[in-house]
Write a protein that holds these residues in place. Sequence first.
Motif, PDB file in Angstrom:
ATOM      1  N   GLU A  60       0.830  -1.197   0.000  1.00 59.44           N
ATOM      2  CA  GLU A  60       0.000   0.000   0.000  1.00 59.44           C
ATOM      3  C   GLU A  60       0.869   1.254   0.000  1.00 59.44           C
ATOM      4  OE1 GLU A  60      -2.632  -0.048   3.310  1.00 59.44           O
ATOM      5  OE2 GLU A  60      -3.652  -1.903   2.706  1.00 59.44           O
ATOM      6  N   LEU A  61       1.900   1.251   0.839  1.00 58.32           N
ATOM      7  CA  LEU A  61       2.746   2.435   0.940  1.00 58.32           C
ATOM      8  C   LEU A  61       3.569   2.646  -0.328  1.00 58.32           C
ATOM      9  CD1 LEU A  61       4.143   2.461   4.602  1.00 58.32           C
ATOM     10  CD2 LEU A  61       1.990   3.363   3.710  1.00 58.32           C
ATOM     11  N   GLU A  62       4.146   1.574  -0.862  1.00 58.71           N
ATOM     12  CA  GLU A  62       5.022   1.752  -2.022  1.00 58.71           C
ATOM     13  C   GLU A  62       4.245   2.128  -3.285  1.00 58.71           C
ATOM     14  OE1 GLU A  62       7.310  -1.698  -2.944  1.00 58.71           O
ATOM     15  OE2 GLU A  62       5.592  -3.061  -2.813  1.00 58.71           O
ATOM     16  N   SER A  63       2.926   1.988  -3.269  1.00 59.86           N
ATOM     17  CA  SER A  63       2.119   2.369  -4.434  1.00 59.86           C
ATOM     18  C   SER A  63       1.650   3.823  -4.369  1.00 59.86           C
ATOM     19  CB  SER A  63       0.894   1.452  -4.541  1.00 59.86           C
ATOM     20  OG  SER A  63      -0.015   1.692  -3.472  1.00 59.86           O
ATOM     21  N   LEU A  64       1.942   4.539  -3.288  1.00 55.75           N
ATOM     22  CA  LEU A  64       1.452   5.907  -3.138  1.00 55.75           C
ATOM     23  C   LEU A  64       2.141   6.842  -4.136  1.00 55.75           C
ATOM     24  CD1 LEU A  64       1.178   6.145   0.750  1.00 55.75           C
ATOM     25  CD2 LEU A  64      -0.677   5.904  -0.913  1.00 55.75           C
ATOM     26  N   ALA A  65       1.337   7.669  -4.777  1.00 55.94           N
ATOM     27  CA  ALA A  65       1.806   8.489  -5.903  1.00 55.94           C
ATOM     28  C   ALA A  65       2.868   9.499  -5.501  1.00 55.94           C
ATOM     29  CB  ALA A  65       0.616   9.204  -6.548  1.00 55.94           C
ATOM     30  N   ILE A  66       2.849   9.968  -4.267  1.00 54.01           N
ATOM     31  CA  ILE A  66       3.783  11.018  -3.859  1.00 54.01           C
ATOM     32  C   ILE A  66       5.234  10.571  -3.985  1.00 54.01           C
ATOM     33  CG2 ILE A  66       3.780  10.387  -1.415  1.00 54.01           C
ATOM     34  CD1 ILE A  66       3.806  13.961  -2.912  1.00 54.01           C
ATOM     35  N   LEU A  67       5.475   9.266  -3.940  1.00 56.47           N
ATOM     36  CA  LEU A  67       6.855   8.766  -4.060  1.00 56.47           C
ATOM     37  C   LEU A  67       7.426   9.029  -5.451  1.00 56.47           C
ATOM     38  CD1 LEU A  67       6.477   5.357  -2.201  1.00 56.47           C
ATOM     39  CD2 LEU A  67       7.813   7.329  -1.418  1.00 56.47           C
ATOM     40  N   ARG A 125       5.613  20.826  -0.809  1.00 57.55           N
ATOM     41  CA  ARG A 125       4.503  21.484  -0.114  1.00 57.55           C
ATOM     42  C   ARG A 125       3.253  21.455  -0.994  1.00 57.55           C
ATOM     43  NH1 ARG A 125       8.473  25.543   1.259  1.00 57.55           N
ATOM     44  NH2 ARG A 125       9.083  25.336   3.450  1.00 57.55           N
ATOM     45  N   THR A 126       3.437  21.729  -2.264  1.00 58.48           N
ATOM     46  CA  THR A 126       2.306  21.756  -3.192  1.00 58.48           C
ATOM     47  C   THR A 126       1.822  20.348  -3.537  1.00 58.48           C
ATOM     48  OG1 THR A 126       3.100  23.829  -4.163  1.00 58.48           O
ATOM     49  CG2 THR A 126       1.546  22.514  -5.468  1.00 58.48           C
ATOM     50  N   ALA A 127       2.765  19.468  -3.909  1.00 55.29           N
ATOM     51  CA  ALA A 127       2.389  18.132  -4.373  1.00 55.29           C
ATOM     52  C   ALA A 127       1.750  17.303  -3.267  1.00 55.29           C
ATOM     53  CB  ALA A 127       3.619  17.409  -4.922  1.00 55.29           C
ATOM     54  N   ALA A 128       2.301  17.367  -2.055  1.00 55.58           N
ATOM     55  CA  ALA A 128       1.774  16.558  -0.960  1.00 55.58           C
ATOM     56  C   ALA A 128       0.371  17.019  -0.561  1.00 55.58           C
ATOM     57  CB  ALA A 128       2.719  16.625   0.238  1.00 55.58           C
ATOM     58  N   GLU A 129       0.178  18.315  -0.444  1.00 61.10           N
ATOM     59  CA  GLU A 129      -1.136  18.809  -0.050  1.00 61.10           C
ATOM     60  C   GLU A 129      -2.171  18.531  -1.136  1.00 61.10           C
ATOM     61  OE1 GLU A 129      -1.308  22.663   1.790  1.00 61.10           O
ATOM     62  OE2 GLU A 129       0.734  22.463   2.570  1.00 61.10           O
ATOM     63  N   ARG A 130      -1.772  18.589  -2.391  1.00 55.15           N
ATOM     64  CA  ARG A 130      -2.682  18.262  -3.490  1.00 55.15           C
ATOM     65  C   ARG A 130      -3.072  16.784  -3.450  1.00 55.15           C
ATOM     66  NH1 ARG A 130       0.143  20.280  -7.790  1.00 55.15           N
ATOM     67  NH2 ARG A 130       1.296  18.325  -7.968  1.00 55.15           N
ATOM     68  N   ASP A 131      -2.163  15.951  -2.921  1.00 51.73           N
ATOM     69  CA  ASP A 131      -2.405  14.512  -2.857  1.00 51.73           C
ATOM     70  C   ASP A 131      -3.101  14.089  -1.560  1.00 51.73           C
ATOM     71  OD1 ASP A 131      -2.146  12.026  -4.188  1.00 51.73           O
ATOM     72  OD2 ASP A 131      -0.446  11.483  -2.913  1.00 51.73           O
ATOM     73  N   GLY A 132      -3.509  15.049  -0.752  1.00 48.30           N
ATOM     74  CA  GLY A 132      -4.274  14.729   0.443  1.00 48.30           C
ATOM     75  C   GLY A 132      -3.479  14.622   1.724  1.00 48.30           C
ATOM     76  N   GLU A 190      -6.112   7.231   5.690  1.00 44.43           N
ATOM     77  CA  GLU A 190      -6.947   6.653   4.649  1.00 44.43           C
ATOM     78  C   GLU A 190      -7.398   5.274   5.102  1.00 44.43           C
ATOM     79  OE1 GLU A 190      -6.839   6.207  -0.207  1.00 44.43           O
ATOM     80  OE2 GLU A 190      -4.975   6.487   0.898  1.00 44.43           O
ATOM     81  N   ASP A 191      -8.689   5.026   5.021  1.00 47.18           N
ATOM     82  CA  ASP A 191      -9.269   3.755   5.492  1.00 47.18           C
ATOM     83  C   ASP A 191      -8.891   3.487   6.947  1.00 47.18           C
ATOM     84  OD1 ASP A 191     -10.371   3.269   2.962  1.00 47.18           O
ATOM     85  OD2 ASP A 191      -8.548   2.266   2.270  1.00 47.18           O
ATOM     86  N   GLY A 192      -8.852   4.558   7.728  1.00 48.48           N
ATOM     87  CA  GLY A 192      -8.571   4.420   9.151  1.00 48.48           C
ATOM     88  C   GLY A 192      -7.114   4.202   9.504  1.00 48.48           C
ATOM     89  N   LYS A 193      -6.214   4.261   8.512  1.00 49.46           N
ATOM     90  CA  LYS A 193      -4.792   4.038   8.758  1.00 49.46           C
ATOM     91  C   LYS A 193      -4.018   5.322   8.468  1.00 49.46           C
ATOM     92  CE  LYS A 193      -5.099  -0.824   7.375  1.00 49.46           C
ATOM     93  NZ  LYS A 193      -4.632  -1.839   6.378  1.00 49.46           N
ATOM     94  N   THR A 194      -3.158   5.698   9.412  1.00 50.76           N
ATOM     95  CA  THR A 194      -2.397   6.927   9.279  1.00 50.76           C
ATOM     96  C   THR A 194      -0.953   6.633   8.882  1.00 50.76           C
ATOM     97  OG1 THR A 194      -3.773   8.058  10.909  1.00 50.76           O
ATOM     98  CG2 THR A 194      -1.605   9.003  10.483  1.00 50.76           C
TER      99      THR A 194
END
Length: 204
Positions: A43-50, A99-106, A131-135
């Motif tokens: 789940e973590l490695e699929s996050l777009a911010i990376l 700052r911009t990309a992370a906040e845009r991504d939630g 997301e889904d109760g997981k921080t």
Amino acid sequence: MPIRIRPTALLLSAVLTVGGLTGCSAVAELLADCEGSEGRVRELESLAILDSRPEGATSPSRYEDVEAGCWADSGDVNVYAQRTYAFPGTQAEVLRHYRTAAERDGWKASSTPVPPSAPGATKGLCFTRTEDGKTALLSVYFLSAEDFSFDDYTPGPEFASGAGYRVDITSDVPGTFTTCEDTYRVSLPRTPSEDAFRLMASDD
């Protein structure tokens, strides 16, 4: 997904002596702590911010891919995913991009910065997202020569600008991770023990 163990020399020494356990039994206990964490790692490695980066940032040799896995330390089990980038521009440009990309991504920005890894270095950024109760906690920080030495890596000329950095996402396995404020309340530099015992998720 096979698990590869990457202890630091400091931790390996501790493993051989802690609590009267043999090295093998201590390793087995830590492996058991990370059992079942593979789904959360994915789940973590699929996050777009990376994959988000300022124009001109590159993934240098050895750091081409997301590094992700699980590590256990003192009863705490955490999963992580991170990417390392070289950037020819300035540290200020890196911070402005995330700052911009992370906040845009939630991701929610924190007023508590990531402590610099070397005296006089620029502080990084910290964000959280539930997301889904997981921080999860997102950190962006600049890399020092000491950080590279922990990886047993000699940085090339692509890191000459001093704006080489890492994007790191971390969460505990239950998903009830601490806040940026709790994590970085004391501004201490990272040490090898903080990377304590990484159980690397790998496809090789």
